[in-house]
Design a protein around this motif. Structure first.
Motif, PDB file in Angstrom:
ATOM      1  N   TYR A 155       0.824  -1.206  -0.072  1.00  0.00           N
ATOM      2  CA  TYR A 155      -0.160   0.163  -0.193  1.00  0.00           C
ATOM      3  C   TYR A 155       0.802   1.309  -0.089  1.00  0.00           C
ATOM      4  O   TYR A 155       1.916   1.053   0.487  1.00  0.00           O
ATOM      5  N   ARG A 156       0.165   2.443  -0.427  1.00  0.00           N
ATOM      6  CA  ARG A 156       0.800   3.637  -0.220  1.00  0.00           C
ATOM      7  C   ARG A 156       0.116   4.475   0.597  1.00  0.00           C
ATOM      8  O   ARG A 156      -1.211   4.255   0.611  1.00  0.00           O
ATOM      9  N   LEU A 157       0.672   5.479   0.936  1.00  0.00           N
ATOM     10  CA  LEU A 157      -0.132   6.577   2.061  1.00  0.00           C
ATOM     11  C   LEU A 157      -1.468   6.857   1.205  1.00  0.00           C
ATOM     12  O   LEU A 157      -2.448   7.069   1.821  1.00  0.00           O
ATOM     13  N   HIS A 158      -1.359   7.103  -0.007  1.00  0.00           N
ATOM     14  CA  HIS A 158      -2.397   7.447  -0.552  1.00  0.00           C
ATOM     15  C   HIS A 158      -3.569   6.659  -0.499  1.00  0.00           C
ATOM     16  O   HIS A 158      -4.898   7.167  -0.508  1.00  0.00           O
ATOM     17  N   ASP A 159      -3.433   5.356  -0.535  1.00  0.00           N
ATOM     18  CA  ASP A 159      -4.390   4.317  -0.449  1.00  0.00           C
ATOM     19  C   ASP A 159      -5.027   4.526   0.806  1.00  0.00           C
ATOM     20  O   ASP A 159      -6.158   4.206   1.064  1.00  0.00           O
ATOM     21  N   LEU A 160      -4.270   4.938   1.835  1.00  0.00           N
ATOM     22  CA  LEU A 160      -4.835   5.057   3.375  1.00  0.00           C
ATOM     23  C   LEU A 160      -5.722   6.097   3.458  1.00  0.00           C
ATOM     24  O   LEU A 160      -6.844   6.072   3.889  1.00  0.00           O
ATOM     25  N   LEU A 161      -5.326   7.195   2.808  1.00  0.00           N
ATOM     26  CA  LEU A 161      -6.069   8.569   2.885  1.00  0.00           C
ATOM     27  C   LEU A 161      -7.485   8.387   2.210  1.00  0.00           C
ATOM     28  O   LEU A 161      -8.590   8.663   2.599  1.00  0.00           O
ATOM     29  N   THR A 162      -7.205   7.411   0.935  1.00  0.00           N
ATOM     30  CA  THR A 162      -8.558   7.323   0.338  1.00  0.00           C
ATOM     31  C   THR A 162      -9.412   6.594   0.984  1.00  0.00           C
ATOM     32  O   THR A 162     -10.657   6.869   0.908  1.00  0.00           O
ATOM     33  N   ALA A 163      -8.990   5.412   1.466  1.00  0.00           N
ATOM     34  CA  ALA A 163      -9.758   4.549   2.394  1.00  0.00           C
ATOM     35  C   ALA A 163     -10.560   5.350   3.476  1.00  0.00           C
ATOM     36  O   ALA A 163     -11.555   4.974   3.760  1.00  0.00           O
ATOM     37  N   ALA A 164      -9.944   6.393   4.081  1.00  0.00           N
ATOM     38  CA  ALA A 164     -10.351   7.027   5.398  1.00  0.00           C
ATOM     39  C   ALA A 164     -11.237   8.341   4.591  1.00  0.00           C
ATOM     40  O   ALA A 164     -11.808   9.018   5.736  1.00  0.00           O
ATOM     41  N   GLY A 165     -11.488   8.401   3.554  1.00  0.00           N
ATOM     42  CA  GLY A 165     -12.188   9.506   3.021  1.00  0.00           C
ATOM     43  C   GLY A 165     -11.535  10.843   3.375  1.00  0.00           C
ATOM     44  O   GLY A 165     -12.253  11.906   3.250  1.00  0.00           O
ATOM     45  N   LEU A 166     -10.299  10.912   3.337  1.00  0.00           N
ATOM     46  CA  LEU A 166      -9.369  12.202   3.528  1.00  0.00           C
ATOM     47  C   LEU A 166      -8.949  12.584   2.229  1.00  0.00           C
ATOM     48  O   LEU A 166      -8.891  12.064   1.089  1.00  0.00           O
ATOM     49  N   PRO A 167      -8.791  14.062   2.039  1.00  0.00           N
ATOM     50  CA  PRO A 167      -8.268  14.533   0.951  1.00  0.00           C
ATOM     51  C   PRO A 167      -7.099  13.943   0.347  1.00  0.00           C
ATOM     52  O   PRO A 167      -6.137  13.493   1.214  1.00  0.00           O
ATOM     53  N   GLU A 168      -6.959  13.596  -0.937  1.00  0.00           N
ATOM     54  CA  GLU A 168      -5.711  13.271  -1.537  1.00  0.00           C
ATOM     55  C   GLU A 168      -4.415  14.120  -1.303  1.00  0.00           C
ATOM     56  O   GLU A 168      -4.629  15.383  -0.996  1.00  0.00           O
ATOM     57  N   LEU A 169      -3.396  13.594  -1.397  1.00  0.00           N
ATOM     58  CA  LEU A 169      -1.952  14.331  -1.563  1.00  0.00           C
ATOM     59  C   LEU A 169      -1.927  15.268  -2.468  1.00  0.00           C
ATOM     60  O   LEU A 169      -2.313  14.964  -3.887  1.00  0.00           O
ATOM     61  N   ARG A 170      -1.496  16.272  -2.168  1.00  0.00           N
ATOM     62  CA  ARG A 170      -1.336  17.612  -3.077  1.00  0.00           C
ATOM     63  C   ARG A 170       0.367  17.141  -3.579  1.00  0.00           C
ATOM     64  O   ARG A 170       1.003  16.594  -3.004  1.00  0.00           O
ATOM     65  N   THR A 171       0.859  18.115  -4.600  1.00  0.00           N
ATOM     66  CA  THR A 171       2.017  17.831  -5.116  1.00  0.00           C
ATOM     67  C   THR A 171       2.867  18.105  -4.040  1.00  0.00           C
ATOM     68  O   THR A 171       4.045  17.409  -3.924  1.00  0.00           O
ATOM     69  N   ALA A 172       2.734  19.179  -3.260  1.00  0.00           N
ATOM     70  CA  ALA A 172       3.711  19.604  -1.991  1.00  0.00           C
ATOM     71  C   ALA A 172       3.825  18.554  -0.841  1.00  0.00           C
ATOM     72  O   ALA A 172       4.804  18.342  -0.412  1.00  0.00           O
ATOM     73  N   ASP A 173       2.700  17.793  -0.777  1.00  0.00           N
ATOM     74  CA  ASP A 173       2.733  16.527   0.355  1.00  0.00           C
ATOM     75  C   ASP A 173       3.578  15.353  -0.155  1.00  0.00           C
ATOM     76  O   ASP A 173       3.986  14.732   0.789  1.00  0.00           O
ATOM     77  N   GLN A 174       3.716  15.514  -1.481  1.00  0.00           N
ATOM     78  CA  GLN A 174       4.371  14.172  -2.010  1.00  0.00           C
ATOM     79  C   GLN A 174       5.648  14.165  -1.725  1.00  0.00           C
ATOM     80  O   GLN A 174       6.728  13.821  -2.954  1.00  0.00           O
ATOM     81  N   GLN A 175       6.245  14.632  -0.577  1.00  0.00           N
ATOM     82  CA  GLN A 175       7.633  14.517  -0.431  1.00  0.00           C
ATOM     83  C   GLN A 175       7.909  13.997   0.863  1.00  0.00           C
ATOM     84  O   GLN A 175       6.778  13.856   1.569  1.00  0.00           O
ATOM     85  N   GLY A 176       9.239  13.567   1.221  1.00  0.00           N
ATOM     86  CA  GLY A 176       9.498  13.120   2.567  1.00  0.00           C
ATOM     87  C   GLY A 176       8.509  11.695   2.930  1.00  0.00           C
ATOM     88  O   GLY A 176       8.656  10.849   1.875  1.00  0.00           O
ATOM     89  N   PRO A 177       7.938  11.723   3.993  1.00  0.00           N
ATOM     90  CA  PRO A 177       7.405  10.310   4.275  1.00  0.00           C
ATOM     91  C   PRO A 177       6.422   9.930   3.355  1.00  0.00           C
ATOM     92  O   PRO A 177       6.445   8.740   3.032  1.00  0.00           O
ATOM     93  N   ALA A 178       5.719  10.843   2.761  1.00  0.00           N
ATOM     94  CA  ALA A 178       4.715  10.395   1.886  1.00  0.00           C
ATOM     95  C   ALA A 178       5.075   9.660   0.532  1.00  0.00           C
ATOM     96  O   ALA A 178       4.598   8.836  -0.014  1.00  0.00           O
TER      97      ALA A 178
END
Length: 303
Positions: A269-292
């Motif tokens: 899984y990727r973090l994106h999958d977890l956010l989607t499953a939880a109904g939370l906003p998707e990652l923005r470009t700025a979020d897709q650095q570091g741990p994400a």
């Protein structure tokens, strides 16, 4: 100061402080109008550690997005991760597993906040001081485990399998393992492999494991720059922690590949999958650095 094989810490410094920050994020996620996770014990545990910045995160007083810290998005990420692992335990115990081991448990309160099926035993492994702090703090507020709860106070760099067996663990039974927030750069690469191999050796057929893995700080110049920004942001809010120094250098273990090569059925899984499953906003470009970008997740079963 750089990490060393024999270093020590508590919940207010070094890698131990990250457990407190994660608990603060769970507390903040719990307070949201539509929470994706419910952890009523996170805030009292964070308050007992006593770091002002983390207290303000836990209570929701720290609402701003201070660039590098990104508290609102961090709350999303750790809330979604907690829910993912909560769901993992619900699924495997519904399927019949009654033996659970949480390694590097930190301020995890699942033994107190989840509804476990009758007959479940949950083992928690962590530094003796961390175990003592958590059990004492929760006892003071009247919290009680919701199932059979056995703590194993030992450093993961010691012979924790022997200590686990001494606490009653039965390696003939299928086990549900959780390694949350430990295989993401906080151990030397060789220690990651040793930890996984110990888990494999202790696992009967039908066992499951869930973990996040990778490194919260990559080796690129951009990752190092981001780590420095986090360090500077923490300092602005009165907390001194060299974020980059928490992570051991080197190529960290691909947990999914390691398990698959040893006969486990693995799902990535990727973090994106977890956010989607939880109904939370998707990652923005700025979020897709570091741990994400650097950290993945895995669930695995030994068929």
């Amino acid at each position: 100061m750089a990490r060393a094989e024999d270093d020590t810490w508590d919940l207010a410094n070094s890698v131990g402080a990250t457990a407190t920050l994660v608990a603060a994020a769970r507390a903040a996620a719990t307070k949201r109008p539509q929470p994706v996770v419910s952890d009523p014990f996170a805030e009292p545990l964070v308050r007992a550690v006593g770091i002002d910045l983390f207290n303000r995160v836990a209570t929701g007083e720290f609402e701003g997005d201070d660039g590098a810290l990104g508290i609102p998005r961090m709350t999303d990420m750790f809330g979604a991760r907690a829910r993912f692992f909560d769901d993992f335990f619900a699924q495997v115990t519904d399927a019949g597993i009654r033996q659970v081991v949480i390694v590097a448990a930190g301020l995890d309160s699942r033994s107190y906040r989840l509804s476990w099926p009758a007959g479940t035993t949950v083992y928690e492994i962590d530094q003796p001081e961390v175990i003592e702090f958590k059990t004492t703090t929760l006892s003071k507020i009247g919290a009680k485990p919701t199932t059979e709860h056995r703590t194993v106070g030992i450093d993961l760099r010691s012979d924790w399998p022997a200590a686990l067996r001494a606490a009653g663990f039965d390696d003939a039974q299928p086990t549900a393992w959780l390694a949350e927030g430990v295989l993401i750069g906080f151990l030397p690469p060789q220690a990651e492999v040793r930890l996984l191999n110990n888990v494999i050796a202790l696992s009967a057929k039908g066992s499951h494991l869930a973990a996040d893995h990778g490194s919260v700080i990559g080796s690129s110049d951009d990752s190092q720059e981001q780590a420095q920004k986090i360090t500077d942001a923490l300092a602005r809010h009165g907390f001194e922690l060299d974020y980059a120094e928490l992570i051991y250098p080197g190529e960290h273990t691909d947990v999914a590949a390691h398990l698959r090569d040893r006969g486990w059925h693995v799902i990535r899984y990727r973090l994106h999958d977890l956010l989607t499953a939880a109904g939370l906003p998707e990652l923005r470009t700025a979020d897709q650095q570091g741990p994400a970008n650097n950290v993945g997740l895995v669930t695995a079963e030994l068929k």
